[in-house]
Write an enzyme that holds these catalytic residues in place. Structure first.
Site, PDB file in Angstrom:
ATOM      1  N   ARG A 224      40.721 -22.105  22.755  1.00 48.32           N
ATOM      2  CA  ARG A 224      40.090 -20.927  22.108  1.00 48.32           C
ATOM      3  C   ARG A 224      40.369 -20.852  20.613  1.00 48.32           C
ATOM      4  O   ARG A 224      40.322 -19.791  20.004  1.00 48.32           O
ATOM      5  CB  ARG A 224      40.510 -19.619  22.795  1.00 48.32           C
ATOM      6  CG  ARG A 224      40.090 -19.586  24.248  1.00 48.32           C
ATOM      7  CD  ARG A 224      40.014 -18.195  24.792  1.00 48.32           C
ATOM      8  NE  ARG A 224      39.461 -18.227  26.130  1.00 48.32           N
ATOM      9  CZ  ARG A 224      40.156 -18.413  27.228  1.00 48.32           C
ATOM     10  NH1 ARG A 224      41.470 -18.567  27.148  1.00 48.32           N
ATOM     11  NH2 ARG A 224      39.581 -18.433  28.390  1.00 48.32           N
TER      12      ARG A 224
ATOM     13  N   LYS B 131      31.334 -23.886   8.255  1.00 46.97           N
ATOM     14  CA  LYS B 131      30.250 -24.234   9.189  1.00 46.97           C
ATOM     15  C   LYS B 131      30.657 -25.504   9.930  1.00 46.97           C
ATOM     16  O   LYS B 131      30.961 -26.525   9.302  1.00 46.97           O
ATOM     17  CB  LYS B 131      28.942 -24.469   8.444  1.00 46.97           C
ATOM     18  CG  LYS B 131      28.208 -23.192   8.076  1.00 46.97           C
ATOM     19  CD  LYS B 131      26.815 -23.507   7.552  1.00 46.97           C
ATOM     20  CE  LYS B 131      26.089 -22.230   7.167  1.00 46.97           C
ATOM     21  NZ  LYS B 131      24.791 -22.503   6.513  1.00 46.97           N
TER      22      LYS B 131
ATOM     23  N   GLU C 182      24.033 -32.416  -4.352  1.00 45.77           N
ATOM     24  CA  GLU C 182      24.588 -31.102  -3.984  1.00 45.77           C
ATOM     25  C   GLU C 182      25.374 -30.492  -5.150  1.00 45.77           C
ATOM     26  O   GLU C 182      25.486 -29.281  -5.256  1.00 45.77           O
ATOM     27  CB  GLU C 182      25.480 -31.215  -2.739  1.00 45.77           C
ATOM     28  CG  GLU C 182      24.771 -31.688  -1.471  1.00 45.77           C
ATOM     29  CD  GLU C 182      24.007 -30.586  -0.718  1.00 45.77           C
ATOM     30  OE1 GLU C 182      23.918 -29.451  -1.220  1.00 45.77           O
ATOM     31  OE2 GLU C 182      23.480 -30.898   0.368  1.00 45.77           O
TER      32      GLU C 182
ATOM     33  N   LYS D 200      30.741 -22.469  -4.433  1.00 48.32           N
ATOM     34  CA  LYS D 200      30.537 -22.278  -2.990  1.00 48.32           C
ATOM     35  C   LYS D 200      31.510 -21.242  -2.443  1.00 48.32           C
ATOM     36  O   LYS D 200      31.146 -20.391  -1.625  1.00 48.32           O
ATOM     37  CB  LYS D 200      30.674 -23.603  -2.231  1.00 48.32           C
ATOM     38  CG  LYS D 200      30.457 -23.383  -0.738  1.00 48.32           C
ATOM     39  CD  LYS D 200      29.899 -24.535   0.009  1.00 48.32           C
ATOM     40  CE  LYS D 200      29.604 -24.096   1.459  1.00 48.32           C
ATOM     41  NZ  LYS D 200      29.179 -25.169   2.313  1.00 48.32           N
TER      42      LYS D 200
ATOM     43  N   GLU E  96      26.171 -16.058   6.454  1.00 49.62           N
ATOM     44  CA  GLU E  96      24.790 -16.272   6.002  1.00 49.62           C
ATOM     45  C   GLU E  96      23.864 -15.141   6.430  1.00 49.62           C
ATOM     46  O   GLU E  96      22.811 -15.358   7.016  1.00 49.62           O
ATOM     47  CB  GLU E  96      24.269 -17.634   6.485  1.00 49.62           C
ATOM     48  CG  GLU E  96      23.092 -18.118   5.646  1.00 49.62           C
ATOM     49  CD  GLU E  96      22.683 -19.555   5.919  1.00 49.62           C
ATOM     50  OE1 GLU E  96      23.561 -20.423   5.993  1.00 49.62           O
ATOM     51  OE2 GLU E  96      21.477 -19.781   6.068  1.00 49.62           O
TER      52      GLU E  96
ATOM     53  N   ARG F 215      24.357 -16.389   1.109  1.00 48.32           N
ATOM     54  CA  ARG F 215      24.729 -17.769   1.463  1.00 48.32           C
ATOM     55  C   ARG F 215      23.490 -18.652   1.641  1.00 48.32           C
ATOM     56  O   ARG F 215      23.548 -19.861   1.455  1.00 48.32           O
ATOM     57  CB  ARG F 215      25.609 -17.793   2.720  1.00 48.32           C
ATOM     58  CG  ARG F 215      26.134 -19.191   3.013  1.00 48.32           C
ATOM     59  CD  ARG F 215      27.311 -19.213   3.964  1.00 48.32           C
ATOM     60  NE  ARG F 215      27.734 -20.583   4.214  1.00 48.32           N
ATOM     61  CZ  ARG F 215      28.845 -20.946   4.810  1.00 48.32           C
ATOM     62  NH1 ARG F 215      29.693 -20.018   5.235  1.00 48.32           N
ATOM     63  NH2 ARG F 215      29.142 -22.215   4.989  1.00 48.32           N
TER      64      ARG F 215
ATOM     65  N   ASN G 116      20.868 -23.126   0.525  1.00 50.44           N
ATOM     66  CA  ASN G 116      19.820 -23.941   1.144  1.00 50.44           C
ATOM     67  C   ASN G 116      18.730 -24.330   0.146  1.00 50.44           C
ATOM     68  O   ASN G 116      17.678 -24.841   0.550  1.00 50.44           O
ATOM     69  CB  ASN G 116      19.183 -23.189   2.328  1.00 50.44           C
ATOM     70  CG  ASN G 116      20.185 -22.957   3.434  1.00 50.44           C
ATOM     71  OD1 ASN G 116      21.121 -23.741   3.593  1.00 50.44           O
ATOM     72  ND2 ASN G 116      20.024 -21.877   4.177  1.00 50.44           N
TER      73      ASN G 116
ATOM     74  N   HIS H 175      16.641 -27.352   0.698  1.00 48.27           N
ATOM     75  CA  HIS H 175      16.944 -27.857   2.037  1.00 48.27           C
ATOM     76  C   HIS H 175      15.798 -27.674   3.044  1.00 48.27           C
ATOM     77  O   HIS H 175      15.764 -28.368   4.053  1.00 48.27           O
ATOM     78  CB  HIS H 175      18.223 -27.207   2.580  1.00 48.27           C
ATOM     79  CG  HIS H 175      19.469 -27.806   1.990  1.00 48.27           C
ATOM     80  ND1 HIS H 175      19.733 -27.785   0.640  1.00 48.27           N
ATOM     81  CD2 HIS H 175      20.515 -28.474   2.561  1.00 48.27           C
ATOM     82  CE1 HIS H 175      20.887 -28.390   0.409  1.00 48.27           C
ATOM     83  NE2 HIS H 175      21.380 -28.814   1.551  1.00 48.27           N
TER      84      HIS H 175
ATOM     85  N   HIS I  53      15.214 -30.940   5.050  1.00 46.27           N
ATOM     86  CA  HIS I  53      15.362 -31.079   6.501  1.00 46.27           C
ATOM     87  C   HIS I  53      14.078 -31.623   7.127  1.00 46.27           C
ATOM     88  O   HIS I  53      14.116 -32.407   8.080  1.00 46.27           O
ATOM     89  CB  HIS I  53      15.752 -29.734   7.124  1.00 46.27           C
ATOM     90  CG  HIS I  53      17.175 -29.355   6.816  1.00 46.27           C
ATOM     91  ND1 HIS I  53      17.631 -28.061   6.866  1.00 46.27           N
ATOM     92  CD2 HIS I  53      18.243 -30.109   6.452  1.00 46.27           C
ATOM     93  CE1 HIS I  53      18.919 -28.030   6.536  1.00 46.27           C
ATOM     94  NE2 HIS I  53      19.306 -29.258   6.279  1.00 46.27           N
TER      95      HIS I  53
ATOM     96  N   HIS J 124      20.932 -37.544   3.692  1.00 43.43           N
ATOM     97  CA  HIS J 124      20.759 -36.109   3.458  1.00 43.43           C
ATOM     98  C   HIS J 124      20.658 -35.771   1.965  1.00 43.43           C
ATOM     99  O   HIS J 124      19.748 -35.048   1.538  1.00 43.43           O
ATOM    100  CB  HIS J 124      21.913 -35.336   4.111  1.00 43.43           C
ATOM    101  CG  HIS J 124      21.859 -33.861   3.864  1.00 43.43           C
ATOM    102  ND1 HIS J 124      20.897 -33.045   4.408  1.00 43.43           N
ATOM    103  CD2 HIS J 124      22.633 -33.057   3.087  1.00 43.43           C
ATOM    104  CE1 HIS J 124      21.084 -31.797   4.001  1.00 43.43           C
ATOM    105  NE2 HIS J 124      22.137 -31.776   3.195  1.00 43.43           N
TER     106      HIS J 124
HETATM  107  N1  GLY Z   1      25.794 -26.153   3.466  1.00 46.77           N
HETATM  108  C1  GLY Z   1      25.324 -24.822   3.380  1.00 46.77           C
HETATM  109  C2  GLY Z   1      26.358 -23.823   3.773  1.00 46.77           C
HETATM  110  O1  GLY Z   1      27.509 -24.153   3.938  1.00 46.77           O
HETATM  111  O2  GLY Z   1      26.014 -22.678   3.933  1.00 46.77           O
END
Ligand code: GLY
Length: 379
Positions: free
Chosen positions: A132, A154, A196, A237, A247, A251, A255, A258, A262, A277
């Site tokens: 957990r 993430k 990036e 960031k 997000e 946040r 993107n 992106h 994607h 990517h």
């Molecule tokens: N890579 C985008 C984020 O971490 O929100």
């Protein structure tokens, strides 16, 4: 004032991620691996560790990490996975979880994600569910992972329905970005990660974009400019993550580029021989600015500057540069619609009013996107 001006290159580079109750630091510099034992012992004295890594990174650097941990009394088990996106699978996830249990990693122990984005996402997700939730440390070895995926929590794996659809927000307890490890990356992989870096200037820091235009070749060469670029990116960031961890708002600015990226990755079958990517993101950034120009939002000279910078660096900026082609405009828009939720024929995009002036634009008409992509494909 740009965030770049606030970070003298000689200063020790420690960037905090100021999340309430779960604050952690990002340590940036060329000696990160050498200091890893001390830094990790500092957050978890007496803990045991499992290092999740891939075969490439293991061969190059794992022995040095293990020796550093042993110096501080941290016993470590190594779990090695094959490199590449295919490792972000249910099967590999189960294998890593079982290996962590076999290594008797307890709630008070640590998982160390030692690799690029694939390792970080997979190991972080395993840490999020093991017993957990156990703490984990990100030790990213690619530029893309150092400036993006290792920060912000993430984690996840892919499903047949799409990338990163199974996952969790699970913040690391420490990030160590050793910029010397980037010396062993191929030029292609390094440049892909650099897309990036540029993104942070384009989102909200025009002075950092100026700095990138003047210093990109020094970032590639290594030295203080590389550390500086990683630190500015991480600080940008960290600021966004601290104000919108899950997000629900800002946040999404991360993107930028992106939605197009994607779609291109999907249409090239996630085949890294054709497109990785960061290359897809580079094309996506240029497209986001040209699309903003077409919608009358962004001066043409800014869109041109973005594409020119990517061209100078040796990154792609046009759909025609995708090896093997992209398919039709309809296929590209259909692939975008799978990536983002479409509400009554409209998509959410990150658009720009200029360099450093990006914003979230819900309700972009799919027909406008189709017309734009059709013209882009004509060149
Ligand atoms: N890579 C985008 C984020 O971490 O929100």
């Amino acid at each position: 004032m740009s965030i770049a001006d606030l970070l003298p290159a000689e200063a020790p580079l420690v960037v905090p991620v100021a999340l309430e109750g779960r604050r952690y630091d990002i340590h940036i510099g060329r000696d990160g691996l050498g200091r890893a034992g001390a830094l990790i012992a500092g957050i978890a004295p007496g803990a045991r560790a499992a290092i999740v890594t891939d075969e490439t990174v293991a061969g190059l650097h794992a022995a040095r990490l293990e020796a550093g941990l042993a110096q501080y009394g941290i016993a470590a088990t190594r779990i090695t996975i094959p490199p590449g996106e295919a490792s972000k699978s249910y099967a590999r996830f189960a294998e890593v979880c079982d290996a962590l249990l076999a290594a008797k990693i307890e709630r008070s122990d640590l998982v160390i994600a030692f690799g690029g984005g694939v390792v970080g996402d997979l190991a972080g997700f395993a840490a999020s569910v093991l017993r957990r939730g156990v703490r984990f440390v990100q030790l990213p070895t690619s530029l893309l992972a150092q400036v993006d995926s290792s920060v912000g929590g993430k984690t996840g794996i892919n499903s047949s329905h799409g990338k990163n659809l199974i996952g969790a927000f699970h913040q690391p307890s420490l990030v160590i970005a050793d910029t010397a490890l980037l010396d062993t990356l191929s030029e292609r992989e390094f440049k892909a990660g650099y897309a990036e870096v540029v993104k942070y200037g384009l989102i909200d820091d025009p002075a950092f974009f100026d700095w990138c235009e003047a210093n990109w070749h020094r970032v590639i060469a290594g030295g203080p400019e590389r550390d500086h670029a990683v630190a500015v990116s991480c600080r940008a960031k960290a600021a966004i993550v601290a104000r919108d961890e899950r997000e629900e708002g800002d946040r999404a600015l991360l993107n930028l580029g992106h939605t197009f990226a994607h779609a291109l990755e999907r249409l090239t079958g996630y085949d890294s021989a054709r497109l990785v990517h960061g290359e897809a993101v580079a094309i996506g950034l240029a497209l986001a600015f040209r699309f903003s120009q077409r919608l009358g939002l962004c001066p043409g000279q800014d869109a041109l500057r973005v594409a020119r910078h990517l061209d100078h660096v040796g990154l792609p900026s046009r759909l025609q540069q995708v090896p093997g082609g992209t398919g039709s405009a309809q296929e590209i828009v259909a692939a975008m619609a799978q990536d983002k939720k479409v509400k009554r024929g409209a998509l959410t995009f990150i658009l720009a009013r200029g360099i450093g002036q990006s914003f979230i634009a819900p309700g972009v008409a799919a027909d406008d996107v189709l017309a734009f992509v059709t013209d882009e494909l004509k060149g």
